[in-house]
Design a protein around this motif. Structure first.
Motif, PDB file in Angstrom:
ATOM      1  N   ILE A  85       0.841  -1.195   0.000  1.00 32.82           N
ATOM      2  CA  ILE A  85       0.000   0.000   0.000  1.00 32.82           C
ATOM      3  C   ILE A  85       0.879   1.249   0.000  1.00 32.82           C
ATOM      4  N   ASP A  86       0.554   2.198  -0.873  1.00 38.86           N
ATOM      5  CA  ASP A  86       1.279   3.458  -0.990  1.00 38.86           C
ATOM      6  C   ASP A  86       0.946   4.340   0.213  1.00 38.86           C
ATOM      7  N   CYS A  87       1.945   4.668   1.011  1.00 42.31           N
ATOM      8  CA  CYS A  87       1.741   5.473   2.216  1.00 42.31           C
ATOM      9  C   CYS A  87       2.259   6.901   2.062  1.00 42.31           C
ATOM     10  N   THR A  88       2.433   7.362   0.839  1.00 46.78           N
ATOM     11  CA  THR A  88       2.905   8.728   0.602  1.00 46.78           C
ATOM     12  C   THR A  88       1.997   9.753   1.272  1.00 46.78           C
ATOM     13  N   ALA A  89       0.687   9.479   1.292  1.00 48.59           N
ATOM     14  CA  ALA A  89      -0.286  10.416   1.868  1.00 48.59           C
ATOM     15  C   ALA A  89      -0.626  10.086   3.319  1.00 48.59           C
ATOM     16  N   LEU A  90       0.180   9.245   3.963  1.00 57.38           N
ATOM     17  CA  LEU A  90      -0.026   8.917   5.373  1.00 57.38           C
ATOM     18  C   LEU A  90       0.881   9.803   6.221  1.00 57.38           C
ATOM     19  N   ASP A  91       0.291  10.806   6.869  1.00 57.54           N
ATOM     20  CA  ASP A  91       1.047  11.769   7.662  1.00 57.54           C
ATOM     21  C   ASP A  91       1.387  11.214   9.040  1.00 57.54           C
ATOM     22  N   THR A  92       2.343  11.863   9.707  1.00 55.04           N
ATOM     23  CA  THR A  92       2.663  11.583  11.109  1.00 55.04           C
ATOM     24  C   THR A  92       2.275  12.808  11.923  1.00 55.04           C
ATOM     25  N   GLY A  93       1.382  12.606  12.893  1.00 54.41           N
ATOM     26  CA  GLY A  93       0.838  13.730  13.642  1.00 54.41           C
ATOM     27  C   GLY A  93       1.491  13.913  15.008  1.00 54.41           C
ATOM     28  N   ARG A  94       0.914  14.824  15.784  1.00 51.85           N
ATOM     29  CA  ARG A  94       1.402  15.126  17.121  1.00 51.85           C
ATOM     30  C   ARG A  94       0.817  14.194  18.173  1.00 51.85           C
ATOM     31  N   GLU A  95      -0.418  13.747  17.959  1.00 53.75           N
ATOM     32  CA  GLU A  95      -1.102  12.896  18.926  1.00 53.75           C
ATOM     33  C   GLU A  95      -0.640  11.439  18.796  1.00 53.75           C
ATOM     34  N   PRO A  96      -0.814  10.640  19.852  1.00 58.96           N
ATOM     35  CA  PRO A  96      -0.529   9.204  19.723  1.00 58.96           C
ATOM     36  C   PRO A  96      -1.442   8.560  18.685  1.00 58.96           C
ATOM     37  N   SER A  97      -1.006   7.445  18.142  1.00 55.43           N
ATOM     38  CA  SER A  97      -1.829   6.720  17.175  1.00 55.43           C
ATOM     39  C   SER A  97      -3.150   6.291  17.817  1.00 55.43           C
ATOM     40  N   GLY A  98      -4.186   6.173  16.989  1.00 55.87           N
ATOM     41  CA  GLY A  98      -5.483   5.741  17.471  1.00 55.87           C
ATOM     42  C   GLY A  98      -5.441   4.311  18.000  1.00 55.87           C
ATOM     43  N   VAL A  99      -6.320   4.035  18.955  1.00 54.19           N
ATOM     44  CA  VAL A  99      -6.450   2.678  19.487  1.00 54.19           C
ATOM     45  C   VAL A  99      -7.923   2.293  19.540  1.00 54.19           C
ATOM     46  N   ALA A 100      -8.160   0.987  19.471  1.00 56.25           N
ATOM     47  CA  ALA A 100      -9.518   0.456  19.619  1.00 56.25           C
ATOM     48  C   ALA A 100      -9.476  -0.673  20.633  1.00 56.25           C
ATOM     49  N   LEU A 101     -10.363  -0.611  21.607  1.00 56.75           N
ATOM     50  CA  LEU A 101     -10.482  -1.650  22.628  1.00 56.75           C
ATOM     51  C   LEU A 101     -11.657  -2.535  22.232  1.00 56.75           C
TER      52      LEU A 101
END
Length: 309
Positions: A85-101
């Motif tokens: 999968i092309d991740c060129t448009a996948l940014d790195t943000g300031r917040e922690p990565s999302g999680v799902a419980l």
């Protein structure tokens, strides 16, 4: 007929989460503590799941979203890249990565609580910066696990660019803004989401027919309501409404079944398949996914479906 053309491209705009999955004998009641069977940490998020599904099921895929600058973010990005999968448009943000419980019971039903984290940093500006990812695709998929303003911007850009636009309205908490519906080619909710969108009870195929009719009256072009083991209710522009029976399988875990369906459907449309064939293919993929545990680990590959005939 769908082709296996490498020009079949899908861009997914959406969420990536690290899923923390507990299997338990049943879903807990409020205030109750249960002993679980097992725990696993696996890549998920509706956007990520749908991107992986589309990639495994025959499309070239780009992911537009945001992960955190943390170990979970690095793992999520690496997992997508491993799928091609092309991740060129996948940014790195300031917040922690999302999680799902996620809790999955012995009847294969689940409950899910999501913390958006960096998914909340997907903005209309990010959509504009990465418009090339939308322009390169035949099909664009969105969900509701990123901010509404960004979803609306992605839908509008994809419509302006002449793409096939799919919206999976999950999680839905109420009706969609009226100006969204003309931007969408395929609106694909499940029963719970269809009920939230319309205010109607959706517990049977007949209920789904009423909800689909209401959504089409509100401006939706094509409505596909997924009904789990009861199949799929399709209300398509220019065709008689139809109930597609689901393939019969022994379910182990329904997590990501809907995402597998959407990714498979999008991949088939990108390859030029007729809608009926694309729907049946996507149903077969989703049915195979529920025979396995986990979100992305459960998503099948095109070769597996081909081998089953």
């Amino acid at each position: 007929m769908a082709s296996n053309s490498t020009d079949a491209r899908v861009t997914v705009v959406g969420s990536l989460n690290m899923d923390l999955v507990v299997r338990a004998p049943r879903l807990p009641q409020p205030g109750e503590t249960l002993a679980g069977h097992t725990f696993a940490q696996v890549a998920g998020g509706k956007g990520g799941n749908q991107a992986v599904a589309a990639a495994r099921l025959g499309a070239r895929v780009a992911m537009l979203g945001c992960v955190g600058a943390d170990p979970n973010g690095a793992q999520l990005r690496a997992g997508l890249e491993a799928e091609g999968i092309d991740c060129t448009a996948l940014d790195t943000g300031r917040e922690p990565s999302g999680v799902a419980l996620i809790v999955v019971d012995d009847a294969s039903q689940n409950t899910i609580v999501i913390v958006a984290g960096s998914n909340g940093e997907v903005t209309p500006d990010a959509i504009a910066r990465h418009e090339a990812a939308l322009a390169a695709a035949q099909v664009v998929i969105c969900q509701l696990e990123t901010p509404p303003a960004a979803v609306r911007a992605a839908l509008a850009a994809a419509r302006r660019l002449g793409k096939i636009v799919i919206l999976n309205p999950a999680p839905a908490t109420g009706p969609l803004p009226a100006d969204w519906l003309p931007l969408i080619d395929y609106l694909i909710p499940n029963e719970t989401e269809a009920a939230a969108l319309t205010g109607l009870t959706v517990e049977s195929p007949d209920d789904a027919a009423q909800a689909a009719a209401a959504l089409r009256a509100a401006g939706a072009r094509n409505v596909l309501i997924t009904l789990g083991a009861r199949g799929l209710y399709a209300a398509l522009d220019g065709a008689a409404p139809a109930l597609y029976d689901a393939p019969r399988v022994a379910a182990v875990d329904t997590t990501a079944a809907g995402d597998t369906f959407i990714g498979g459907f999008a991949a088939q449309l990108a390859q030029g398949a007729e809608v009926d064939a694309a729907l049946r293919f996507a149903q077969r993929a989703a049915a195979l996914s529920v025979t396995r545990a986990g979100a992305q680990p459960s998503i099948p590959r095109r070769a597996e479906l081909d081998a089953l005939g």
